[in-house]
Scaffold this active site. Structure first.
Site, PDB file in Angstrom:
ATOM      1  N   LYS A  10       0.894  -1.054   0.008  1.00 26.40           N
ATOM      2  CA  LYS A  10       0.040  -0.053   0.131  1.00 26.40           C
ATOM      3  C   LYS A  10       0.757   1.216  -0.174  1.00 26.40           C
ATOM      4  O   LYS A  10       2.099   1.436   0.242  1.00 26.40           O
ATOM      5  CB  LYS A  10      -0.894   0.081   1.167  1.00 26.40           C
ATOM      6  CG  LYS A  10      -1.820  -1.127   1.380  1.00 26.40           C
ATOM      7  CD  LYS A  10      -2.945  -1.063   2.422  1.00 26.40           C
ATOM      8  CE  LYS A  10      -3.972  -2.304   2.242  1.00 26.40           C
ATOM      9  NZ  LYS A  10      -4.957  -2.108   3.430  1.00 26.40           N
ATOM     10  N   TYR A  50     -12.384  -2.138  -3.352  1.00 31.53           N
ATOM     11  CA  TYR A  50     -13.122  -2.061  -2.144  1.00 31.53           C
ATOM     12  C   TYR A  50     -14.652  -1.788  -2.007  1.00 31.53           C
ATOM     13  O   TYR A  50     -15.104  -1.450  -0.857  1.00 31.53           O
ATOM     14  CB  TYR A  50     -12.281  -0.783  -1.199  1.00 31.53           C
ATOM     15  CG  TYR A  50     -10.932  -1.293  -0.570  1.00 31.53           C
ATOM     16  CD1 TYR A  50     -10.747  -2.432   0.250  1.00 31.53           C
ATOM     17  CD2 TYR A  50      -9.695  -0.714  -1.029  1.00 31.53           C
ATOM     18  CE1 TYR A  50      -9.345  -2.919   0.818  1.00 31.53           C
ATOM     19  CE2 TYR A  50      -8.476  -1.121  -0.402  1.00 31.53           C
ATOM     20  CZ  TYR A  50      -8.300  -2.070   0.304  1.00 31.53           C
ATOM     21  OH  TYR A  50      -7.220  -2.557   0.815  1.00 31.53           O
ATOM     22  N   ASN A 113      -2.092   0.362   6.682  1.00 23.19           N
ATOM     23  CA  ASN A 113      -1.583  -0.567   7.207  1.00 23.19           C
ATOM     24  C   ASN A 113      -0.591  -1.639   6.258  1.00 23.19           C
ATOM     25  O   ASN A 113      -0.520  -2.754   6.199  1.00 23.19           O
ATOM     26  CB  ASN A 113      -2.532  -1.413   7.950  1.00 23.19           C
ATOM     27  CG  ASN A 113      -3.698  -2.067   6.820  1.00 23.19           C
ATOM     28  OD1 ASN A 113      -3.502  -1.949   5.845  1.00 23.19           O
ATOM     29  ND2 ASN A 113      -4.490  -2.626   7.657  1.00 23.19           N
ATOM     30  N   HIS A 116      -2.123  -5.438   1.774  1.00 24.13           N
ATOM     31  CA  HIS A 116      -3.661  -6.076   1.701  1.00 24.13           C
ATOM     32  C   HIS A 116      -3.239  -7.586   1.088  1.00 24.13           C
ATOM     33  O   HIS A 116      -2.252  -7.830   0.355  1.00 24.13           O
ATOM     34  CB  HIS A 116      -4.117  -5.408   0.573  1.00 24.13           C
ATOM     35  CG  HIS A 116      -5.335  -6.435  -0.083  1.00 24.13           C
ATOM     36  ND1 HIS A 116      -6.674  -6.519   0.502  1.00 24.13           N
ATOM     37  CD2 HIS A 116      -5.495  -7.182  -0.892  1.00 24.13           C
ATOM     38  CE1 HIS A 116      -7.415  -7.282  -0.087  1.00 24.13           C
ATOM     39  NE2 HIS A 116      -6.633  -8.051  -1.036  1.00 24.13           N
ATOM     40  N   GLU A 127      -9.733 -10.793  -7.518  1.00 23.35           N
ATOM     41  CA  GLU A 127      -8.828  -9.734  -7.154  1.00 23.35           C
ATOM     42  C   GLU A 127      -7.657  -9.698  -8.394  1.00 23.35           C
ATOM     43  O   GLU A 127      -7.354  -8.750  -8.903  1.00 23.35           O
ATOM     44  CB  GLU A 127      -8.345  -9.685  -5.907  1.00 23.35           C
ATOM     45  CG  GLU A 127      -9.584  -9.327  -4.668  1.00 23.35           C
ATOM     46  CD  GLU A 127      -8.947  -9.436  -3.368  1.00 23.35           C
ATOM     47  OE1 GLU A 127      -9.881  -9.322  -2.669  1.00 23.35           O
ATOM     48  OE2 GLU A 127      -7.732  -9.671  -3.216  1.00 23.35           O
TER      49      GLU A 127
HETATM   50  P1  ATP Z   1      -7.269  -6.025   3.493  1.00 22.00           P
HETATM   51  O1  ATP Z   1      -8.378  -6.198   3.077  1.00 22.00           O
HETATM   52  O2  ATP Z   1      -6.457  -4.611   3.265  1.00 22.00           O
HETATM   53  O3  ATP Z   1      -6.114  -6.946   3.411  1.00 22.00           O
HETATM   54  P2  ATP Z   1      -7.978  -6.634   6.174  1.00 22.00           P
HETATM   55  O4  ATP Z   1      -8.863  -7.647   5.538  1.00 22.00           O
HETATM   56  O5  ATP Z   1      -7.176  -6.989   7.413  1.00 22.00           O
HETATM   57  O6  ATP Z   1      -7.029  -5.860   5.219  1.00 22.00           O
HETATM   58  P3  ATP Z   1     -10.493  -5.324   6.262  1.00 22.00           P
HETATM   59  O7  ATP Z   1     -11.345  -5.219   7.396  1.00 22.00           O
HETATM   60  O8  ATP Z   1     -10.858  -5.828   5.046  1.00 22.00           O
HETATM   61  O9  ATP Z   1      -9.175  -5.784   6.698  1.00 22.00           O
HETATM   62  O10 ATP Z   1     -10.311  -3.654   5.847  1.00 22.00           O
HETATM   63  C1  ATP Z   1      -9.854  -3.429   4.692  1.00 22.00           C
HETATM   64  C2  ATP Z   1      -8.943  -2.216   4.719  1.00 22.00           C
HETATM   65  O11 ATP Z   1      -9.838  -0.970   5.185  1.00 22.00           O
HETATM   66  C3  ATP Z   1      -8.034  -2.443   5.984  1.00 22.00           C
HETATM   67  O12 ATP Z   1      -6.696  -3.000   5.496  1.00 22.00           O
HETATM   68  C4  ATP Z   1      -7.621  -0.883   6.340  1.00 22.00           C
HETATM   69  O13 ATP Z   1      -6.796  -0.316   5.299  1.00 22.00           O
HETATM   70  C5  ATP Z   1      -8.992  -0.156   6.184  1.00 22.00           C
HETATM   71  N1  ATP Z   1      -9.541  -0.220   7.250  1.00 22.00           N
HETATM   72  C6  ATP Z   1     -10.341  -1.164   8.166  1.00 22.00           C
HETATM   73  N2  ATP Z   1     -10.948  -0.939   9.206  1.00 22.00           N
HETATM   74  C7  ATP Z   1     -10.394   0.354   9.251  1.00 22.00           C
HETATM   75  C8  ATP Z   1     -10.603   1.290  10.496  1.00 22.00           C
HETATM   76  N3  ATP Z   1     -11.433   1.167  11.379  1.00 22.00           N
HETATM   77  N4  ATP Z   1     -10.367   2.743  10.047  1.00 22.00           N
HETATM   78  C9  ATP Z   1      -9.775   3.054   8.833  1.00 22.00           C
HETATM   79  N5  ATP Z   1      -9.374   2.197   7.973  1.00 22.00           N
HETATM   80  C10 ATP Z   1      -9.788   1.007   8.141  1.00 22.00           C
HETATM   81 MG    MG Z   2     -10.087  -7.540   3.645  1.00 29.77          MG
END
Ligand code: ATP
Ligand code: MG
Length: 139
Positions: A10, A50, A113, A116, A127
Site C-alpha cells: 500500500k 474495496y 497498514n 492487503h 482480485e
Molecule cells: P485488507 O483487506 O486490506 O487485506 P483486512 O482484511 O485485514 O485488510 P478489512 O476489514 O478487509 O481488513 O479492511 C480493509 C482495509 O480497510 C484495511 O486493511 C484498512 O486499510 C482499512 N480499514 C479497516 N478498518 C478500518 C478502520 N477502522 N479505520 C480506517 N481504515 C480501516
Molecule cells: Mg480484507
C-alpha cells in the site's frame, strides 16, 4: 495445496521505500512472487476493489489513501497461500499484530497498514483478475 493469493503493497509502504523489505518478509515465509507491477491506482479501480466496504464509515478515506501514492500489486503463490499470507501480514490493526508480521514491523495505523491480502481463494481469483491476465503470471 499450492494456491495463489493477491497482495497489494500500500501507499504508506511505497512512500517509505519499503517494497523490498516487505518482499523479503513474503519470500522468507516461503511465498513466491509470481507477478508484480507498480501502479498508480485510479479512483475507479480503488472504489471497485474495496466495493465490499462501500457502506463502512472509512470507505472514502480508504479510497483516498489507496490512490494517494503508487502501490505494488502482486500475485503470490505457495502452499495455502491465502491463509499463509494472512498470517504473514498480521492483524489489520498493527497494535494487535503478532511480532515479525509485516504490519507489526511496518504498518502505521489501522488504515495505513502497509499491505492487503485476499481473505479467500474465491476473492483471490477475482482480485487477481482485476489487475492481471494469466499471461502476466509466471510461476
Ligand atoms: P485488507 O483487506 O486490506 O487485506 P483486512 O482484511 O485485514 O485488510 P478489512 O476489514 O478487509 O481488513 O479492511 C480493509 C482495509 O480497510 C484495511 O486493511 C484498512 O486499510 C482499512 N480499514 C479497516 N478498518 C478500518 C478502520 N477502522 N479505520 C480506517 N481504515 C480501516
Ligand atoms: Mg480484507
Amino acid at each position: 495445496m499450492t494456491e495463489r493469493t493477491f497482495s497489494i503493497i500500500k501507499p504508506d509502504a511505497t512512500r517509505r521505500n519499503l517494497t523490498g523489505k516487505v518482499n523479503a518478509v513474503i519470500e522468507d515465509a516461503g511465498l513466491r512472487i509470481v507477478a508484480q507491477r507498480r501502479i498508480r491506482m485510479s479512483d475507479t479501480q480503488a472504489k471497485k476493489f474495496y466495493e465490499v466496504h462501500a457502506a463502512r464509515p472509512f470507505y472514502g478515506e480508504l479510497v483516498e489513501f489507496m490512490t494517494s501514492a503508487p502501490v505494488v500489486v502482486q500475485v503470490l503463490e505457495g502452499d495455502n497461500a491465502v491463509a499463509r499470507y494472512r498470517e504473514v501480514m498480521g492483524a489489520t490493526n498493527p497494535a494487535d499484530a503478532a511480532a515479525g508480521t509485516i504490519r507489526k514491523l511496518y504498518a502505521e495505523s489501522v488504515g495505513e497498514n502497509s499491505v492487503h491480502g485476499s481473505d479467500s481463494a474465491e476473492n483471490a481469483a477475482l482480485e487477481i483478475a482485476q489487475f492481471f491476465t494469466e499471461a502476466d503470471i509466471v510461476g
